[in-house]
Design a protein around this motif. Structure first.
Motif, PDB file in Angstrom:
ATOM      1  N   ALA A  77       0.828  -1.211   0.000  1.00  0.00           N
ATOM      2  CA  ALA A  77       0.000   0.000   0.000  1.00  0.00           C
ATOM      3  C   ALA A  77       0.862   1.260   0.000  1.00  0.00           C
ATOM      4  O   ALA A  77       0.596   2.216  -0.751  1.00  0.00           O
ATOM      5  CB  ALA A  77      -0.936  -0.009   1.206  1.00  0.00           C
ATOM      6  N   ILE A  78       1.899   1.279   0.821  1.00  0.00           N
ATOM      7  CA  ILE A  78       2.786   2.451   0.887  1.00  0.00           C
ATOM      8  C   ILE A  78       3.522   2.624  -0.436  1.00  0.00           C
ATOM      9  O   ILE A  78       3.666   3.743  -0.950  1.00  0.00           O
ATOM     10  CB  ILE A  78       3.785   2.313   2.053  1.00  0.00           C
ATOM     11  CG1 ILE A  78       3.037   2.322   3.390  1.00  0.00           C
ATOM     12  CG2 ILE A  78       4.806   3.448   2.025  1.00  0.00           C
ATOM     13  CD1 ILE A  78       3.926   2.048   4.592  1.00  0.00           C
ATOM     14  N   THR A  79       3.991   1.522  -1.006  1.00  0.00           N
ATOM     15  CA  THR A  79       4.709   1.576  -2.276  1.00  0.00           C
ATOM     16  C   THR A  79       3.816   2.131  -3.383  1.00  0.00           C
ATOM     17  O   THR A  79       4.238   2.977  -4.180  1.00  0.00           O
ATOM     18  CB  THR A  79       5.214   0.174  -2.670  1.00  0.00           C
ATOM     19  OG1 THR A  79       6.055  -0.339  -1.635  1.00  0.00           O
ATOM     20  CG2 THR A  79       5.999   0.221  -3.971  1.00  0.00           C
ATOM     21  N   LEU A  80       2.571   1.677  -3.432  1.00  0.00           N
ATOM     22  CA  LEU A  80       1.641   2.173  -4.455  1.00  0.00           C
ATOM     23  C   LEU A  80       1.301   3.642  -4.225  1.00  0.00           C
ATOM     24  O   LEU A  80       1.217   4.422  -5.183  1.00  0.00           O
ATOM     25  CB  LEU A  80       0.365   1.336  -4.438  1.00  0.00           C
ATOM     26  CG  LEU A  80       0.497  -0.127  -4.882  1.00  0.00           C
ATOM     27  CD1 LEU A  80      -0.840  -0.847  -4.729  1.00  0.00           C
ATOM     28  CD2 LEU A  80       0.984  -0.218  -6.312  1.00  0.00           C
ATOM     29  N   ALA A  81       1.097   4.014  -2.969  1.00  0.00           N
ATOM     30  CA  ALA A  81       0.721   5.397  -2.658  1.00  0.00           C
ATOM     31  C   ALA A  81       1.820   6.379  -3.054  1.00  0.00           C
ATOM     32  O   ALA A  81       1.530   7.518  -3.450  1.00  0.00           O
ATOM     33  CB  ALA A  81       0.417   5.528  -1.163  1.00  0.00           C
ATOM     34  N   ILE A  82       3.073   5.943  -2.970  1.00  0.00           N
ATOM     35  CA  ILE A  82       4.186   6.815  -3.356  1.00  0.00           C
ATOM     36  C   ILE A  82       4.514   6.670  -4.834  1.00  0.00           C
ATOM     37  O   ILE A  82       4.681   7.655  -5.554  1.00  0.00           O
ATOM     38  CB  ILE A  82       5.445   6.492  -2.510  1.00  0.00           C
ATOM     39  CG1 ILE A  82       5.169   6.701  -1.027  1.00  0.00           C
ATOM     40  CG2 ILE A  82       6.620   7.360  -2.955  1.00  0.00           C
ATOM     41  CD1 ILE A  82       6.305   6.253  -0.131  1.00  0.00           C
ATOM     42  N   GLY A  83       4.606   5.434  -5.300  1.00  0.00           N
ATOM     43  CA  GLY A  83       5.151   5.162  -6.621  1.00  0.00           C
ATOM     44  C   GLY A  83       4.244   5.513  -7.776  1.00  0.00           C
ATOM     45  O   GLY A  83       4.705   6.052  -8.794  1.00  0.00           O
ATOM     46  N   VAL A  84       2.943   5.213  -7.667  1.00  0.00           N
ATOM     47  CA  VAL A  84       2.037   5.447  -8.795  1.00  0.00           C
ATOM     48  C   VAL A  84       1.921   6.934  -9.130  1.00  0.00           C
ATOM     49  O   VAL A  84       2.050   7.315 -10.309  1.00  0.00           O
ATOM     50  CB  VAL A  84       0.661   4.811  -8.526  1.00  0.00           C
ATOM     51  CG1 VAL A  84      -0.329   5.183  -9.623  1.00  0.00           C
ATOM     52  CG2 VAL A  84       0.779   3.292  -8.430  1.00  0.00           C
ATOM     53  N   PRO A  85       1.662   7.822  -8.163  1.00  0.00           N
ATOM     54  CA  PRO A  85       1.591   9.251  -8.519  1.00  0.00           C
ATOM     55  C   PRO A  85       2.903   9.803  -9.075  1.00  0.00           C
ATOM     56  O   PRO A  85       2.894  10.574 -10.037  1.00  0.00           O
ATOM     57  CB  PRO A  85       1.235   9.929  -7.181  1.00  0.00           C
ATOM     58  CG  PRO A  85       0.613   8.856  -6.354  1.00  0.00           C
ATOM     59  CD  PRO A  85       1.325   7.595  -6.737  1.00  0.00           C
ATOM     60  N   ILE A  86       4.038   9.400  -8.467  1.00  0.00           N
ATOM     61  CA  ILE A  86       5.329   9.922  -8.938  1.00  0.00           C
ATOM     62  C   ILE A  86       5.614   9.455 -10.363  1.00  0.00           C
ATOM     63  O   ILE A  86       6.044  10.238 -11.218  1.00  0.00           O
ATOM     64  CB  ILE A  86       6.463   9.487  -7.990  1.00  0.00           C
ATOM     65  CG1 ILE A  86       6.322  10.197  -6.638  1.00  0.00           C
ATOM     66  CG2 ILE A  86       7.833   9.794  -8.596  1.00  0.00           C
ATOM     67  CD1 ILE A  86       7.365   9.799  -5.622  1.00  0.00           C
ATOM     68  N   SER A  87       5.367   8.171 -10.638  1.00  0.00           N
ATOM     69  CA  SER A  87       5.638   7.657 -11.986  1.00  0.00           C
ATOM     70  C   SER A  87       4.740   8.322 -13.015  1.00  0.00           C
ATOM     71  O   SER A  87       5.189   8.624 -14.127  1.00  0.00           O
ATOM     72  CB  SER A  87       5.463   6.138 -12.016  1.00  0.00           C
ATOM     73  OG  SER A  87       4.116   5.773 -11.754  1.00  0.00           O
TER      74      SER A  87
END
Length: 278
Positions: A80-90
């Motif tokens: 969940a943390i990885t998706l919350a950070i990674g998806v918007p940044i990518s």
């Protein structure tokens, strides 16, 4: 023509067997009694099947339940943390690379792609030393930061190529209507990019869920271990509980499998649209 018609289903069958064979074998081990586990037998299927290993895992009073649920919660938290950070940044990075021209843009894209082929083994030891000096080892959030940095280049590349294929007329029409760049991003680009966003979300979910090397080095305490590392808790100096380990393995593939089934339509369209054009 007959040979071609025969070859295609044969290749598909071999790929399916290669992919599902280990999962099937793992399930067979998980339903085999411990007393029969190491006995020599000519058959693949056990003479007696038992679900005692699954019963132990789902029995709230058992130590196996506490261990597995702790790992499952940690894996869900990390993903969940990885998706919350990674998806918007990518997505924002890909949007900027696809829509704007700036100095050294091509060099930046090439460097971004270069990081895709760098194996994690070449960077994890320096990362460990940096984390040790900063005192942030055994920290779930900072472990997720490494995940994001590892998965970001591929997801950014796929998303960038997808956005490039959006017709230029759509951007021009939105500017004529008086949309600001922020409104173009939120009202035009995001809705149109839904398939590739689902695709990158699923890719990042699957890649973060299966990680073993990175958390093994960066997450040392029992309280922070993800499900992929929990299996080692059932191996001791004197005994290995193969049935429990196999059952945990089967349970661990259920969440990503459900995610893949749910997003499979978006995965195909997102990959085919976002990975061809360079």
């Amino acid at each position: 023509m007959k040979n071609k018609n025969f070859t295609y289903p044969l290749i598909v069958l071999l790929i399916v067997l290669f992919s599902l064979g280990p999962i099937f074998w793992c399930f067979i081990v998980s339903v085999t009694p411990e007393s029969d586990m190491l006995q020599a037998t000519a058959g693949i299927l056990p003479d007696i099947t038992t679900f005692e290993h699954y019963e132990k895992i789902f029995d709230a009073a058992s130590p196996e339940h506490a261990t597995v649920m702790n790992g499952l919660v940690n894996s869900l938290k990390i993903s969940a943390i990885t998706l919350a950070i990674g998806v918007p940044i990518s997505y924002l990075t890909a949007y900027a690379l696809a829509r704007f021209d700036f100095k050294f843009k091509k060099i930046y894209i090439r460097l971004l792609l270069l990081t895709v082929v760098i194996p994690v083994f070449t960077t994890i030891i320096p990362v460990y030393n940096i984390y040790r000096k900063l005192g942030i080892l055994d920290n779930t959030f900072w472990n997720c930061v490494i995940y994001v940095s590892s998965f970001l280049p591929l997801n950014t590349w796929i998303t960038m190529n997808y956005i490039k294929e959006i017709p230029e007329e759509l951007w021009q029409a939105s500017k004529i209507d008086g949309f600001s760049e922020g409104q173009i991003l939120t009202k035009i680009a995001l809705p149109v990019s839904a398939p590739v966003i689902f695709t990158t979300t699923l890719i990042m979910l699957l890649m973060s869920w299966k990680q073993y090397i990175i958390p093994m080095i960066l997450l040392s305490s029992y309280d922070n271990k993800p499900l992929t590392m929990i299996m080692s808790e059932f191996m001791s100096r004197y005994a290995i509980n193969y049935g429990i380990i196999a059952a945990v393995g089967i349970i661990s593939i259920i969440p990503p499998a459900l995610g893949a089934l749910f997003f499979r339509k978006f995965l195909i369209s997102g990959l085919t649209s976002g990975s061809v054009k360079g």
